[in-house]
Write a protein that holds these residues in place. Structure first.
Motif, PDB file in Angstrom:
ATOM      1  N   ILE A 194      13.325   4.257  -3.210  1.00 17.45           N
ATOM      2  CA  ILE A 194      13.077   5.431  -4.016  1.00 17.45           C
ATOM      3  C   ILE A 194      13.132   4.534  -5.267  1.00 17.45           C
ATOM      4  O   ILE A 194      12.715   5.789  -6.003  1.00 17.45           O
ATOM      5  CB  ILE A 194      13.848   6.550  -3.224  1.00 17.45           C
ATOM      6  N   ALA A 195      14.029   3.893  -5.597  1.00 21.35           N
ATOM      7  CA  ALA A 195      13.999   2.622  -7.005  1.00 21.35           C
ATOM      8  C   ALA A 195      12.054   2.266  -7.384  1.00 21.35           C
ATOM      9  O   ALA A 195      11.799   2.902  -7.856  1.00 21.35           O
ATOM     10  CB  ALA A 195      14.764   2.205  -6.887  1.00 21.35           C
ATOM     11  N   PHE A 196      11.819   1.958  -5.994  1.00 23.95           N
ATOM     12  CA  PHE A 196       9.999   1.405  -6.789  1.00 23.95           C
ATOM     13  C   PHE A 196       9.667   2.609  -6.491  1.00 23.95           C
ATOM     14  O   PHE A 196       8.436   2.662  -7.767  1.00 23.95           O
ATOM     15  CB  PHE A 196       9.762   0.680  -5.308  1.00 23.95           C
ATOM     16  N   CYS A 197       9.722   4.005  -5.522  1.00 23.27           N
ATOM     17  CA  CYS A 197       8.475   5.130  -5.952  1.00 23.27           C
ATOM     18  C   CYS A 197       8.994   5.621  -6.796  1.00 23.27           C
ATOM     19  O   CYS A 197       7.798   5.956  -8.135  1.00 23.27           O
ATOM     20  CB  CYS A 197       8.576   5.861  -4.937  1.00 23.27           C
ATOM     21  N   ILE A 198       9.491   5.434  -8.075  1.00 21.22           N
ATOM     22  CA  ILE A 198      10.189   6.122  -8.695  1.00 21.22           C
ATOM     23  C   ILE A 198       9.310   5.546 -10.062  1.00 21.22           C
ATOM     24  O   ILE A 198       9.089   6.591 -11.183  1.00 21.22           O
ATOM     25  CB  ILE A 198      11.406   6.350  -9.534  1.00 21.22           C
ATOM     26  N   VAL A 199       9.211   3.967 -10.528  1.00 19.88           N
ATOM     27  CA  VAL A 199       8.865   3.422 -10.656  1.00 19.88           C
ATOM     28  C   VAL A 199       7.444   3.444 -10.750  1.00 19.88           C
ATOM     29  O   VAL A 199       6.876   3.786 -12.379  1.00 19.88           O
ATOM     30  CB  VAL A 199       8.911   1.554 -11.047  1.00 19.88           C
ATOM     31  N   SER A 200       6.575   3.476  -9.961  1.00 20.99           N
ATOM     32  CA  SER A 200       5.093   3.838  -9.733  1.00 20.99           C
ATOM     33  C   SER A 200       5.111   5.141  -9.692  1.00 20.99           C
ATOM     34  O   SER A 200       3.574   4.512 -10.474  1.00 20.99           O
ATOM     35  CB  SER A 200       4.602   3.028  -7.976  1.00 20.99           C
ATOM     36  N   SER A 201       6.120   6.012  -9.098  1.00 19.37           N
ATOM     37  CA  SER A 201       5.052   7.336  -9.290  1.00 19.37           C
ATOM     38  C   SER A 201       5.143   7.513 -10.652  1.00 19.37           C
ATOM     39  O   SER A 201       4.721   8.768 -11.406  1.00 19.37           O
ATOM     40  CB  SER A 201       6.490   8.781  -8.919  1.00 19.37           C
ATOM     41  N   THR A 202       6.106   7.464 -11.528  1.00 17.06           N
ATOM     42  CA  THR A 202       6.549   7.624 -12.842  1.00 17.06           C
ATOM     43  C   THR A 202       5.141   7.140 -13.893  1.00 17.06           C
ATOM     44  O   THR A 202       4.770   7.882 -14.859  1.00 17.06           O
ATOM     45  CB  THR A 202       7.983   6.864 -13.849  1.00 17.06           C
ATOM     46  N   LEU A 203       4.831   5.939 -13.313  1.00 12.02           N
ATOM     47  CA  LEU A 203       3.703   5.335 -13.777  1.00 12.02           C
ATOM     48  C   LEU A 203       1.950   6.080 -13.842  1.00 12.02           C
ATOM     49  O   LEU A 203       1.607   6.536 -14.849  1.00 12.02           O
ATOM     50  CB  LEU A 203       3.417   4.018 -13.289  1.00 12.02           C
ATOM     51  N   CYS A 204       2.486   6.542 -12.791  1.00 19.83           N
ATOM     52  CA  CYS A 204       0.704   7.122 -12.267  1.00 19.83           C
ATOM     53  C   CYS A 204       1.120   8.605 -13.276  1.00 19.83           C
ATOM     54  O   CYS A 204       0.091   8.754 -13.453  1.00 19.83           O
ATOM     55  CB  CYS A 204       0.909   7.861 -10.631  1.00 19.83           C
ATOM     56  N   SER A 205       2.362   9.454 -12.887  1.00 20.08           N
ATOM     57  CA  SER A 205       2.350  10.446 -13.501  1.00 20.08           C
ATOM     58  C   SER A 205       1.550  10.674 -15.536  1.00 20.08           C
ATOM     59  O   SER A 205       1.085  11.182 -16.016  1.00 20.08           O
ATOM     60  CB  SER A 205       3.859  11.381 -13.514  1.00 20.08           C
TER      61      SER A 205
ATOM     62  N   ALA B 205       0.545  -1.259   0.350  1.00 18.75           N
ATOM     63  CA  ALA B 205      -0.129   0.124  -0.197  1.00 18.75           C
ATOM     64  C   ALA B 205       0.724   1.277   0.008  1.00 18.75           C
ATOM     65  O   ALA B 205       0.469   2.220  -0.495  1.00 18.75           O
ATOM     66  CB  ALA B 205      -1.051   0.153   1.070  1.00 18.75           C
ATOM     67  N   SER B 206       2.329   1.315   0.692  1.00 21.45           N
ATOM     68  CA  SER B 206       2.723   2.232   0.882  1.00 21.45           C
ATOM     69  C   SER B 206       3.796   2.857  -0.460  1.00 21.45           C
ATOM     70  O   SER B 206       3.499   4.287  -1.385  1.00 21.45           O
ATOM     71  CB  SER B 206       4.258   2.478   1.754  1.00 21.45           C
ATOM     72  N   ILE B 207       4.089   1.990  -1.326  1.00 23.59           N
ATOM     73  CA  ILE B 207       4.295   2.131  -2.564  1.00 23.59           C
ATOM     74  C   ILE B 207       3.411   2.299  -4.019  1.00 23.59           C
ATOM     75  O   ILE B 207       3.571   3.285  -4.361  1.00 23.59           O
ATOM     76  CB  ILE B 207       5.215   0.764  -3.206  1.00 23.59           C
ATOM     77  N   PHE B 208       1.970   1.481  -3.340  1.00 22.63           N
ATOM     78  CA  PHE B 208       1.069   2.547  -4.031  1.00 22.63           C
ATOM     79  C   PHE B 208       0.175   3.895  -3.964  1.00 22.63           C
ATOM     80  O   PHE B 208       0.290   4.856  -4.760  1.00 22.63           O
ATOM     81  CB  PHE B 208      -0.501   2.131  -4.289  1.00 22.63           C
TER      82      PHE B 208
ATOM     83  N   ILE C 204      -4.066   4.563 -14.214  1.00 26.62           N
ATOM     84  CA  ILE C 204      -3.194   4.105 -12.942  1.00 26.62           C
ATOM     85  C   ILE C 204      -2.944   4.848 -11.831  1.00 26.62           C
ATOM     86  O   ILE C 204      -3.135   4.299 -10.689  1.00 26.62           O
ATOM     87  CB  ILE C 204      -1.491   4.242 -13.624  1.00 26.62           C
ATOM     88  N   PHE C 205      -3.475   6.292 -12.278  1.00 24.90           N
ATOM     89  CA  PHE C 205      -3.630   6.976 -11.131  1.00 24.90           C
ATOM     90  C   PHE C 205      -4.626   6.156 -10.154  1.00 24.90           C
ATOM     91  O   PHE C 205      -4.306   6.926  -8.947  1.00 24.90           O
ATOM     92  CB  PHE C 205      -3.527   8.511 -11.665  1.00 24.90           C
ATOM     93  N   ASN C 206      -5.721   6.932 -10.482  1.00 26.32           N
ATOM     94  CA  ASN C 206      -7.135   6.958  -9.515  1.00 26.32           C
ATOM     95  C   ASN C 206      -6.808   5.132  -9.372  1.00 26.32           C
ATOM     96  O   ASN C 206      -7.883   5.137  -8.425  1.00 26.32           O
ATOM     97  CB  ASN C 206      -8.476   6.585 -10.649  1.00 26.32           C
ATOM     98  N   PHE C 207      -6.446   4.088  -9.805  1.00 27.83           N
ATOM     99  CA  PHE C 207      -6.736   2.937  -9.520  1.00 27.83           C
ATOM    100  C   PHE C 207      -5.658   2.468  -8.377  1.00 27.83           C
ATOM    101  O   PHE C 207      -5.956   1.889  -7.321  1.00 27.83           O
ATOM    102  CB  PHE C 207      -5.650   1.890 -10.739  1.00 27.83           C
ATOM    103  N   CYS C 208      -4.336   3.638  -8.279  1.00 23.54           N
ATOM    104  CA  CYS C 208      -3.408   3.716  -7.228  1.00 23.54           C
ATOM    105  C   CYS C 208      -4.351   4.289  -5.974  1.00 23.54           C
ATOM    106  O   CYS C 208      -3.694   3.801  -4.658  1.00 23.54           O
ATOM    107  CB  CYS C 208      -1.888   3.816  -7.739  1.00 23.54           C
ATOM    108  N   ASP C 209      -4.985   5.009  -6.340  1.00 17.33           N
ATOM    109  CA  ASP C 209      -5.571   5.492  -5.436  1.00 17.33           C
ATOM    110  C   ASP C 209      -6.642   4.996  -4.293  1.00 17.33           C
ATOM    111  O   ASP C 209      -6.952   4.811  -3.283  1.00 17.33           O
ATOM    112  CB  ASP C 209      -6.113   7.351  -5.777  1.00 17.33           C
ATOM    113  N   PHE C 210      -7.787   4.320  -5.800  1.00 15.30           N
ATOM    114  CA  PHE C 210      -9.013   3.542  -5.285  1.00 15.30           C
ATOM    115  C   PHE C 210      -8.122   2.741  -4.498  1.00 15.30           C
ATOM    116  O   PHE C 210      -9.182   2.841  -3.166  1.00 15.30           O
ATOM    117  CB  PHE C 210      -9.893   3.379  -6.300  1.00 15.30           C
ATOM    118  N   THR C 211      -7.341   2.404  -5.119  1.00 15.95           N
ATOM    119  CA  THR C 211      -6.933   0.847  -4.318  1.00 15.95           C
ATOM    120  C   THR C 211      -6.213   0.944  -2.881  1.00 15.95           C
ATOM    121  O   THR C 211      -6.446   0.004  -1.497  1.00 15.95           O
ATOM    122  CB  THR C 211      -5.809  -0.333  -5.226  1.00 15.95           C
ATOM    123  N   ALA C 212      -5.624   1.863  -3.047  1.00 12.51           N
ATOM    124  CA  ALA C 212      -4.446   1.918  -1.486  1.00 12.51           C
ATOM    125  C   ALA C 212      -5.800   2.397  -0.954  1.00 12.51           C
ATOM    126  O   ALA C 212      -6.009   2.013   0.940  1.00 12.51           O
ATOM    127  CB  ALA C 212      -3.816   2.942  -1.843  1.00 12.51           C
TER     128      ALA C 212
END
Ligand code: PHE
Length: 449
Positions: free
Chosen positions: A346-357, A95-98, A373-381
């Motif tokens: 942070i490397a994981f976050c770079i991947v997840s935030s790049t996809l969201c952006s 959840a934290s990475i999402f 992807i952005f809404n999916f991460c927000d909604f799922t988390a």
């Protein structure tokens, strides 16, 4: 394990924990959720969720973290060896990475807007131009990424320094700063002409608006806003000293977090009504509407810069707590240095935030369950992982963990009076899990509230 680092002062504990709770959830998400879900009626349901479900679950998380003095995964392994309850910790790390993925995108936007405001890029635009420049910017491939990476670098800088020299020091400065800026803003906002309409919307409930969707959203918002259900508070509590009063800390966090959300409403709704703007606009409210409003105020440059600094600071004190969940896990479970653990996270976050952006631009047509992807991460988390985590934590502490451990934690080894203990256990055993389950089922359309 007793030589684990701890926060060094009471202020440190409160600043870090309130800093985690108070974030974009309060200033960016709460106002538009309230706007879309009936104003004061939503606020009322929200308050009930915070104090009858949120605060008890928070005390439960604190008890797990402080008694085990370990990261969110290991804590369950220590307290219940040979079981699979540590799945709660693993879910939290995911959840934290999402959350870091979509959250860093908004945080990056706030940095861009600080920059724009400082270089006078927000001045003299019409409403349509604000809309256009926001859409242009957010759907761009590279520009948002630069700000996101800068924001993640700030997180690296703080979290890699550890609890005392990194997280506590930063929180002791940033959290009080956030309160000062917010109060200055609210005072400015209530003196705007027409402010009373906005205040009425926020404080005058229309009960006909309450339905299962409003309740589901209010609970999701409460969990998100209090940083509950995903190991952040378990991890932070593992750094609390033995004399930190857990229930007092939880109530203080609940009150301050709610106060900030309401103050953000006091800042935004009068301003919106005073300029004839519909407050039920979605996430863009803060990036399109507000800059437009600020430019009509005397000293517009000052107000815009200050507002986006407020958002950036609020975001940063929350993301450092999100990072700490994964960093503590990697550092303790794999025996790697803190710096290396932070780099990996942070490397994981770079991947997840790049996809969201990118899901605002080149990937906007790529949908997961019908969501970007952005809404999916927000909604799922926010609407699934956090409430589910919260429910499992309540079941674990209420039904599995030895009550003596909980009692010892809440009473600081019997040195505090805890007359409310039975009520607390009742909330953790029954109210929280049942309420969360019912709200879930009704949200899925199984029945109507
Ligand atoms: N509570 C933070 C906010 O309101 C977000 C957050 C969620 C932080 C979960 C940590 C864990 O913005």
């Amino acid at each position: 394990m007793s030589n684990r680092t701890t926060f060094t002062t009471k202020l440190g504990v409160i600043a870090a924990t309130v800093g985690s709770a108070v974030g974009l959830g309060n200033i960016w998400r709460f106002p538009y959720e309230t706007g879309q879900n009936g104003g004061a009626a939503f606020l009322l349901v929200y308050l009930i969720c915070v104090f009858f479900i949120g605060v008890p679950v928070m005390i439960a998380e604190f008890s797990i973290g402080r008694s085990a003095k370990a990261n969110a995964n290991k804590a369950y392994k220590i307290l219940s060896p040979g079981t699979h309850w540590n799945i709660i910790g693993i879910m939290g790390i995911f959840a934290s990475i999402f959350i870091l993925g979509f959250y860093s995108v908004i945080a990056g936007w706030t940095l861009e807007y600080v920059f724009q405001a400082l270089t006078n890029g927000l001045a003299g635009k019409s409403a349509a131009e604000f809309q256009e420049s926001f859409t242009g910017f957010s759907s761009d491939t590279f520009r948002p990424l630069i700000w996101i990476f800068l924001f993640l670098a700030l997180n690296y800088f703080i979290v890699s320094r550890g609890i005392k020299d990194g997280i506590e020091k930063a929180s002791n400065i940033l959290t009080p700063l956030l309160f000062v800026i917010l109060i200055v803003f609210c005072i400015r906002s209530i003196f705007l002409p027409g402010a009373s309409e906005g205040l009425k919307f926020l404080f005058h409930p229309d009960f006909s608006k309450i339905d299962s969707n409003v309740i589901l959203r209010a609970m999701g918002q409460a969990f998100f806003s209090l940083s509950l259900g995903m190991g952040t508070l378990t991890t932070y509590a593992s750094y609390f000293s033995d004399n930190t009063n857990l229930s007092k800390t939880a109530v203080t966090v609940g009150i301050l977090d709610t106060t900030v959300a309401v103050l953000a409403g006091v800042l935004i709704f009068p301003a919106a009504f005073s300029f004839g703007i519909d407050p039920s606009q979605g996430p863009e409210l803060v990036f399109i509407t507000l800059p437009n409003i600020f430019q009509h105020l005397p000293g517009s440059l000052f107000w815009s810069v200050l507002f986006f600094i407020l958002l950036s600071v609020a975001a940063l004190t929350s993301t450092i707590s999100l990072c700490e969940v994964g960093v503590a896990y990697l550092h303790e479970e794999f025996g790697i240095t803190r710096k290396k653990a932070t780099r990996i996270l942070i490397a994981f976050c770079i991947v997840s935030s790049t996809l969201c952006s990118l899901s605002f631009g080149v990937l906007k047509d790529f949908k997961l369950f019908g969501l970007t992807i952005f809404n999916f991460c927000d909604f799922t988390a926010s609407n699934i992982l956090l409430p589910l985590g919260g429910m499992l934590i309540a079941i674990y502490v209420g039904w599995v963990l030895n009550k003596k451990i909980v009692f010892n934690e809440v009473s600081n080894r019997q040195s505090l009076k805890v007359g409310f203990f039975k009520l607390l256990i009742f909330c953790i055993q029954y109210i929280a899990p049942i309420a969360i389950a019912l709200i879930f089922l009704s949200g899925l359309g199984v029945f109507n509230v």
